[in-house]
Each structure stands twice: as structure tokens, then as C-alpha cells.
Design a protein around this motif. Structure first.
Motif, PDB file in Angstrom:
ATOM      1  N   ARG A  40      63.125 -29.168  82.874  1.00  0.00           N
ATOM      2  CA  ARG A  40      61.782 -28.646  82.773  1.00  0.00           C
ATOM      3  C   ARG A  40      60.826 -29.729  82.269  1.00  0.00           C
ATOM      4  N   VAL A  41      59.742 -29.920  83.004  1.00  0.00           N
ATOM      5  CA  VAL A  41      58.729 -30.889  82.586  1.00  0.00           C
ATOM      6  C   VAL A  41      57.352 -30.229  82.689  1.00  0.00           C
ATOM      7  N   GLY A  42      56.390 -30.793  81.980  1.00  0.00           N
ATOM      8  CA  GLY A  42      55.026 -30.270  82.057  1.00  0.00           C
ATOM      9  C   GLY A  42      54.045 -31.390  81.785  1.00  0.00           C
ATOM     10  N   LEU A  43      52.885 -31.313  82.406  1.00  0.00           N
ATOM     11  CA  LEU A  43      51.855 -32.332  82.203  1.00  0.00           C
ATOM     12  C   LEU A  43      50.968 -31.933  81.029  1.00  0.00           C
ATOM     13  N   LEU A  44      50.776 -32.854  80.109  1.00  0.00           N
ATOM     14  CA  LEU A  44      49.933 -32.580  78.944  1.00  0.00           C
ATOM     15  C   LEU A  44      48.607 -31.961  79.381  1.00  0.00           C
ATOM     16  N   ASN A  45      48.274 -30.810  78.847  1.00  0.00           N
ATOM     17  CA  ASN A  45      47.079 -30.040  79.200  1.00  0.00           C
ATOM     18  C   ASN A  45      47.058 -29.621  80.669  1.00  0.00           C
ATOM     19  N   GLY A  46      48.249 -29.599  81.292  1.00  0.00           N
ATOM     20  CA  GLY A  46      48.328 -29.226  82.694  1.00  0.00           C
ATOM     21  C   GLY A  46      49.459 -28.244  82.943  1.00  0.00           C
ATOM     22  N   SER A  50      59.334 -28.640  87.329  1.00  0.00           N
ATOM     23  CA  SER A  50      60.624 -29.274  87.071  1.00  0.00           C
ATOM     24  C   SER A  50      60.611 -30.719  87.554  1.00  0.00           C
ATOM     25  N   GLY A  51      61.491 -31.491  86.962  1.00  0.00           N
ATOM     26  CA  GLY A  51      61.649 -32.894  87.305  1.00  0.00           C
ATOM     27  C   GLY A  51      63.089 -33.138  87.702  1.00  0.00           C
ATOM     28  N   LEU A  67      54.885 -29.624  89.784  1.00  0.00           N
ATOM     29  CA  LEU A  67      54.278 -28.836  88.705  1.00  0.00           C
ATOM     30  C   LEU A  67      53.507 -27.686  89.325  1.00  0.00           C
ATOM     31  N   GLN A  68      53.968 -26.463  89.112  1.00  0.00           N
ATOM     32  CA  GLN A  68      53.299 -25.333  89.750  1.00  0.00           C
ATOM     33  C   GLN A  68      52.988 -24.167  88.809  1.00  0.00           C
TER      34      GLN A  68
END
Lengths: 238, 238
Positions: A40-46, A50-51, A67-68
Motif C-alpha cells: 500500500r502506497v499513498g501520495l502525500l496530500n493525494g 498500491s505499489g 493511486l486511485q
């Protein structure tokens, strides 16, 4: 680290990131990285997604990311907190971030020792670091805003009315007041005093600005216990 | 120290106590003791009232005490907690005590590192000390019972059914299950896994004993944040 938080500078093209340092360490040691593995990954403030590991060495790991998903909704809550002692500050910043609070004011109060304002943990990069740990823990990407105010009276008189407009205003105070309400459904500002509480003058100043005193019952809790208790009580289903 | 907790051995006659050590220090340094001064005191596992300083020296302080009030009601909650890492254990024992939990089982789980069981903080006098800090904080006198169980399966199969008879049985698990209920009014047993959660086998074993999986929403919280959140959610008005 339940979420690997990415920043714009990690991207080597629109769908690939290259990570080093603490995140590389986590991926190799905790995930025991193998090519093709997903996490699991996420973009800061976004967004969150998954990666998939495309390559890794001792020095770096590369992932293809999609990223969805939206991060969890923020709590409609601003916390105004008398600056805690440095030892507790770090933990409290992490707790607050993990709980989903997106605006925190660290405020002076009569019972806050002056020396607390000297701690290096108040420097922007240190606060950012602790917030990041909270986001990684809670699987969130939205960085909270932290505001430092070293003078109680000018803050309460000049800034607080606008900051708290249209919100329910509560000050947690162990003595007097009403029982803290449960499961409210509106924007709220919650002021929490230092160990030992706000002094009567400070409670009065807050009341003049529209704050209501609330308590949590007979037990007096430390700030770091009271905070999650209050948040959970105000917004139990969040 | 919002309450000075007395023990039977402190009494020099039926209404007077003599205190030394940590409590003397608190009375002289925080209360800045003067003869005739009154402060909140409570008898361990007994009633709460007030104490009046009758004399003090550098070595000891004597108080005349009257105890008439009941301590706050205990939570109708048993917590079963996978043994946390030693650094967190102390804080968690204090949190749990301050929140009013009166029975705590520290249990092994697959993801609990074996070394955690070696910590000196699990010795009875150390546990007592941390509970005492929690009681002093929360203005309570009723010492919780702490049970250590180093083997998951025999505990769950042989002891848990009787321990949890007639209680609502919940296991906090970040994945799957229902949202944790709010404001229940019945005796409850709450099982909380280690960082990383119980493994599926352990969740199944608990489910076989009648436990229901519950979660706290999208955010994954550290045990020390999740605990007050869960307690406050189950018993918001306590």
C-alpha cells in the motif's frame, strides 16, 4: 508503517518512484522485498493505491504505482492544545495525526513551562516528521496543519473568533461544566489545557469567545489519554 | 498525582497517616505544604476523602484523614491484550488503569516477540507501581487485577470461556468485521492484538469462543491510541 507515503520528488516518471533511506529499509526488512511484491502506497496530500516492486538493490527500490483511492475523510475538528512537555509532544502529534485531526494549534498557557517552547521538536521539519509517522500508521495522506502561538491572550482575542466561526466550541476542563457530548455531527473546535488545566482566567477568556466547558466524568486523564477519548466520544463512528 | 493513595500501613492511628518518600515529595513540592492545608486522599481499594496536614518535617508528613466518598465506578470491561513491547507496556498499564479497567489479561500471540516476556516491567511490584500511577492520575483507588498468560491456545480454550461468560465478546481487528458498536450497556470483554494484529488462526480461535471482530474504520491506530478510542466508544458516558 501501514502506508508508504510518497512525495512528488520520489517520482522518476509518471508511474514509477525510487525510494531510499527509511522507506527502503522498511520495504526490505518488514516486507522482505521480492520483485513483483505489492504494498500500500499513498501520495502525500493525494490519493492512496498500491505499489509493485519492479527492482531493488541495497541502495534503492523502485515501484510502479497506481493511486486511485481517496484517503480517509478528515475529522471536522480543530484541536487547540496547551503546549505539552517535549517528551509527550512527539507522541501527541502522532496520536492527533493518526486520529485524523487536520488542524492543530499549539498554544501557550499559564501552566506551560517556558522552556517547553525551546524544544527542537517544534521545528517545522521535526513536526513534519512526527505527522508523517502518524499518517504512515493510520493509512492517511493528508498532512495536518500545525500552528504555534506563544501568546495566549492575543491569540484568543484576535484570531480565535475567526478560526472557530460556525463551529461548536468546547473546552475540556476536569472541573465543572457539562458532560462532554457524544456523537455530534458538526464542525467542532476543542481546546485542551496543560497538565493541571487552564487557569480560571484562561477558561473565562475562552468562554467569552463562545467556548463551553465539558468534562469526561470523575476520572482525570492525562492529555495523551484524554485526547483519543474526547475525539472518539465526539465522533465515535469516524 | 491528583490523588494521594494511602495504604493500611500508612496509618499511625485510625484517623492519621504518616507519609514519606514520593508522596512526601509531592506534598512538599507540588502542594508546597503548610500546616492545615487540605488535599484529596484515598485508601487503596477503599474510599476517597480529604487529608489535612497536621505536621511535617523534611523526613515525613502527617495528615488527619476523613474518607467518605466512593471511588468512580469501574468499567464493566475486561481487556485481553497481546503483550506490548516493554517501552509501551508501562504507558499502556497506566492508560488502562486511568480509564477504569479493572481486569487486564496480558496474553501471548504469534506476533509478540518472545523477548518481551523477559522485561522486568512484568514483575508484580513494577506492575503495581504503574497501576498506582494510573490511580493517582485518575483519582481512583481500586487496583486492577493483571493476569499474565504466556500461552495463547490453552488460555483461549481452557480459561477464556469461563472468564468471559455472560459478557459481550469483541476482538478489535483492523480488517473485516463490523464497525465497533457505540455506547453499549453491558459487561464486555475486549481483545486487542499486537502491532500487526492477531494472526488469522488466533482470530479464529477467539471467534470459536464467541468473539466478534470489530474495527474502528479506515484508520489503523497504534494500540495505545486504539485503547482509549475503543473504551470511549463502548462506554462514552463513563
Amino acid at each position: 508503517m501501514n502506508l508508504i507515503v510518497l512525495q512528488e520528488t520520489d517520482f522518476i516518471d509518471s508511474t514509477h518512484v525510487r525510494l531510499t533511506g527509511r522507506r527502503l529499509e522498511h520495504i526490505t526488512q518488514v516486507h522482505r522485498a521480492t520483485p513483483g511484491q505489492r504494498m500500500r502506497v499513498g501520495l502525500l496530500n493525494g490519493k492512496i493505491g498500491s505499489g509493485e516492486i519492479t527492482s531493488f538493490t541495497d541502495q534503492q527500490v523502485e515501484l510502479r504505482v497506481g493511486l486511485q483511492d481517496s484517503p480517509p475523510p478528515p475529522l471536522p475538528l480543530t484541536v487547540i492544545l496547551a503546549l505539552p512537555r517535549p517528551k509527550m509532544l512527539k507522541r501527541i502529534i502522532q496520536h492527533i495525526t493518526a486520529l485524523g485531526v487536520k488542524k492543530l494549534v499549539l498554544l501557550n498557557s499559564y501552566r506551560v513551562e517556558k522552556s517547553y517552547w525551546q524544544t527542537p521538536w517544534l521545528e517545522p521539519d521535526k513536526l513534519f516528521e512526527q505527522c508523517l509517522l502518524g499518517l504512515e500508521q493510520a493509512v492517511d495522506t493528508q498532512m495536518p496543519e500545525i500552528i504555534l502561538r506563544k501568546r495566549f491572550k492575543p491569540f484568543v482575542e484576535d484570531e480565535l473568533p475567526e478560526l472557530t466561526a460556525n463551529s461548536l466550541k468546547l473546552v475540556a476542563h476536569p472541573v465543572g461544566g457539562d458532560a462532554c457530548p457524544v456523537d455530534i455531527h458538526k464542525a467542532t473546535t476543542l481546546a485542551i489545557g496543560p497538565e493541571g488545566g487552564f487557569i480560571p482566567y484562561e477558561v473565562e477568556k475562552l468562554q467569552e469567545t463562545g467556548f463551553h466547558s465539558v468534562h469526561l466524568g470523575a476520572r482525570i486523564l492525562r492529555v495523551e489519554t484524554a485526547l483519543p477519548v474526547l475525539v472518539s466520544r465526539l465522533f465515535p463512528a469516524r
